[in-house]
Each structure stands twice: as C-alpha cells, then as structure tokens.
Design a protein around this motif. Structure first.
Motif, mmCIF file in Angstrom:
data_model
loop_
_atom_site.group_PDB
_atom_site.id
_atom_site.type_symbol
_atom_site.label_atom_id
_atom_site.label_comp_id
_atom_site.label_asym_id
_atom_site.label_seq_id
_atom_site.Cartn_x
_atom_site.Cartn_y
_atom_site.Cartn_z
ATOM 1 N N PRO A 195 75.844 9.371 29.076
ATOM 2 C CA PRO A 195 75.921 8.055 30.816
ATOM 3 C C PRO A 195 76.820 9.215 32.370
ATOM 4 N N LEU B 171 79.893 7.060 37.097
ATOM 5 C CA LEU B 171 80.067 5.555 37.425
ATOM 6 C C LEU B 171 80.593 4.756 36.813
ATOM 7 N N TYR B 172 81.673 5.405 36.129
ATOM 8 C CA TYR B 172 83.103 4.309 35.228
ATOM 9 C C TYR B 172 83.753 5.351 35.576
ATOM 10 N N VAL C 291 77.957 -2.632 30.467
ATOM 11 C CA VAL C 291 77.515 -1.839 29.771
ATOM 12 C C VAL C 291 76.538 -2.654 29.412
ATOM 13 N N CYS D 282 77.641 -3.140 36.678
ATOM 14 C CA CYS D 282 77.391 -3.365 35.519
ATOM 15 C C CYS D 282 76.050 -2.504 35.131
ATOM 16 N N THR D 283 75.208 -1.948 33.925
ATOM 17 C CA THR D 283 74.167 -1.251 34.126
ATOM 18 C C THR D 283 73.818 -1.240 33.073
ATOM 19 N N ASP D 284 72.401 -0.255 33.045
ATOM 20 C CA ASP D 284 71.626 -1.116 31.847
ATOM 21 C C ASP D 284 70.585 0.047 31.995
ATOM 22 N N VAL E 3 73.248 -0.872 38.044
ATOM 23 C CA VAL E 3 72.970 0.236 38.757
ATOM 24 C C VAL E 3 71.930 0.905 36.499
ATOM 25 N N THR E 4 70.712 2.000 36.740
ATOM 26 C CA THR E 4 70.561 2.286 36.022
ATOM 27 C C THR E 4 71.143 3.344 35.318
ATOM 28 N N ASP E 5 72.354 3.116 33.787
ATOM 29 C CA ASP E 5 72.360 4.504 33.728
ATOM 30 C C ASP E 5 72.565 4.366 31.949
#
Length: 134
Positions: free
Chosen positions: A68, A72-73, A25, A46-48, A61-63
């Motif tokens: 959240p 995605l998780y 994250v 990975c997220t941001d 990905v955007t999150d």
C-alpha cells in the motif's frame, strides 16, 4: 440482489454513525456502502487494485493492499472492506496497525480469518473488527 443492497446499506450506516474518516479497500463494482459513508461526510476515498474504476461522486484510486501507498490512508480512523478475499485480511491488519486505525471486514458467507476478530452486530449483518485503533 436486493438482499445484498440491504447488507451494504447496513454496513454504510454503521460506519457513517461511528467514524469520521474512512477508506474502503477493494471497492470494485459495489459502491453502495461507500456512497452512504460519503453522504455522511465520513469517506476519505476508496481503493481498488484494478485501475480505471469510477463511481460518480466517489474518489477511487488504484492501490495494492499488499504494497500500500501509506499516504493514501494517512489520517483515516477506519479501513474497511466488503467481501474481500481472505488472503487480503493479513495485509489489511498490517495496514491498520501501521496507520493506527480500526479495521472492519464484512466477509463473504461464513469465511473468516483466524479467530474472526471482534464480532460486531450491526443489525442484519456481522462485521469483524480485526484491529482497534489505540
């Protein structure tokens, strides 16, 4: 800068040796730990919060960890963050609880959240486990 890369390498190696499906994250512009985890076949994505972040060979990905997208998780055995803002730790803990995964955080400097969770020594750096999967 060389010191920071050694930190990310240690974090990535620790995670790669212990987890099968991790999500980073807040990757931002620092993909070094994620690349090591991915090379071991243990990185889901990975997220941001910022859209448009790309790192070759990684799925980003955007999150927003404050709201959240649980899909995605799903199935992750680890959520981790490298130098997140301390305000991100409570929603990270909540997310890890909801999906029943471990949560590891590498803090910036001496910053910790509450009691610091369980401190894990991974060589030259300390990780904080704020949640352990059941």
């Amino acid at each position: 800068m060389c010191q920071y890369k050694h930190i990310e390498r240690s974090i990535g190696e620790y995670i790669a040796a212990r987890y099968r499906r991790a999500v980073e994250v807040g990757i931002g512009n620092n993909p070094d730990a994620a690349r090591i985890v991915a090379a071991a076949g243990a990185l889901a994505l990975c997220t941001d919060i910022r859209p448009g972040i790309r790192h070759e060979g990684l799925t980003v990905v955007t999150d927003d960890v404050f709201e959240p997208d649980l899909r995605l998780y799903a199935g992750a055995d680890l959520i981790y963050a490298v130098r997140p803002g301390v305000e991100m730790v409570p929603p990270l803990i909540a997310l890890a609880r909801r999906i029943e995964s471990d949560l590891l955080v590498y803090h910036l400097g001496c910053e910790i959240y509450e009691d610091g969770g369980e401190v894990l020594d991974c060589g030259p750096v300390l990780l904080h486990r704020y949640h352990r999967r059941p």
